[in-house]
Write an enzyme that holds these catalytic residues in place. Structure first.
Site, PDB file in Angstrom:
ATOM      1  CG  ASP A   1      -4.387  -3.572   9.655  1.00  0.00           C
ATOM      2  OD1 ASP A   1      -3.614  -3.684  10.466  1.00  0.00           O
ATOM      3  OD2 ASP A   1      -4.587  -2.732   8.871  1.00  0.00           O
TER       4      ASP A   1
ATOM      5  CE  LYS B   1      -0.947   1.487   4.926  1.00  0.00           C
ATOM      6  NZ  LYS B   1      -1.995   1.642   5.930  1.00  0.00           N
TER       7      LYS B   1
END
Length: 325
Positions: free
Chosen positions: A224, A198
């Site tokens: 996450d 990312k």
């Protein structure tokens, strides 16, 4: 604890009283009585109604939004308990705010996580009980014992038994910082593993550039520790769908979604977001968010700390400890 048992006393701040009440129920005890008030100018006033002298005190207060208010309230509660001659004070912080500011990644910026650790210690905390820190090295910021729990023993049974995640599925790390967490989920569920690269464009915008791993025709679970803007999760989900993923789920320990993030999640490729009640939040319409209760896990940890027993056994997956809200 000076060689003999102390009375255990449990108190809640105003950040997440519902979780505190649930923890008390699992411990088969009542929450202690404390007045927490705001003066008209915003100052916080705390007074314990119960006698704390020589007691083993646990203060339950996640430092979530409004972060500064909740941290200051916890500091004042700690100071009041210390001055009331409590034998030991444990700050139970299911979500530790400012954990993302754990290092100097730019010139002339603070390490706020270390500052908060110092404040908690100076205010009177003798021990910290927390869960899924954003950066595990934060444990080293404290000069007092830290018991660090994981939400995975609560989440893995749900993924396995309710979402039917098995060896055909893929656990996905949405960025490099979540690789270790996602890998532990993949190992326990005997699933495949993938990583999304990312690039953060701004504080609220994230781009997922490419994928390492095979997800075509397979269910995917993005793992996450927390989400606030949902940018990382939604960008990763979009990329997974482009790469041929069948269904995309997400698992986060701490759900801090803003209103804009909730709207983003509704319009995303994520079928269901699995999280915990470490912080209070509103579930989205249509069952898009599933909240699991961590009160049994925290209650067992509190009891073990009070009894002087090991807390590490709580890291094992324990379906009996799982409750759904």
């Amino acid at each position: 604890m000076d060689g003999y048992a102390r009375d255990i006393k449990l108190f809640s701040g105003t950040a997440n009283p519902t979780l505190a009440a649930s923890i008390a129920r699992h411990l088969e005890m009542e929450l202690g009585h404390v007045n927490v008030e705001r003066f008209p100018d915003g100052e916080i006033f705390v007074q314990y109604i119960d006698n704390l002298r020589t007691a083993d005190v646990f203060l339950i207060q996640p430092t979530c939004n409004p972060t500064n208010e909740n941290i200051m309230e916890l500091l004042i509660m700690l100071d009041a308990a210390r001055r009331a001659s409590a034998a030991r004070i444990t700050a139970v912080i299911p979500f530790f705010g400012y954990a993302r500011q754990d290092r100097k990644d730019r010139p002339r910026v603070p390490i706020t996580a270390k500052l908060v650790a110092n404040l908690l210690t100076v205010a009177g905390a003798n021990r910290i009980l927390t869960m899924d820190l954003h950066a595990q090295q934060i444990q080293g910021f404290f000069d007092i014992p830290v018991d660090h729990l994981y939400a995975s023993p609560i989440m893995i049974p749900y993924l396995r038994d309710h979402l039917k995640i098995n060896g055909e599925a893929v656990i996905v790390a949405p960025d490099s910082g979540s690789v270790k967490l996602a890998h532990s989920f993949a190992d326990r569920l005997n699933c495949g593993f993938a990583v999304v690269a990312k690039r953060r464009v701004s504080a609220t915008t994230v781009e997922s550039s490419h994928l390492v791993g095979d997800v075509k025709g397979r269910d995917c679970v993005i793992c996450d520790d927390l989400t606030s803007t949902a940018g990382t999760l939604c960008a990763a989900a979009e990329l997974l769908k482009k790469e041929g993923a069948k269904k995309v789920y997400a698992v986060v320990s701490h759900c801090l979604l803003t209103e804009a993030a909730q709207e983003k999640l509704k319009n995303s490729a994520i079928e269901e977001l699995v999280t915990t009640n470490s912080v209070p939040h509103t579930d989205l319409e249509g069952g898009r968010v599933r909240t699991l209760c961590i009160a049994p896990l925290l209650a067992r940890a509190i009891k073990r700390i009070h009894d002087g027993e090991s807390v590490s056994s709580l890291f094992r997956v324990n379906p009996e400890a799982m409750l759904f809200l």
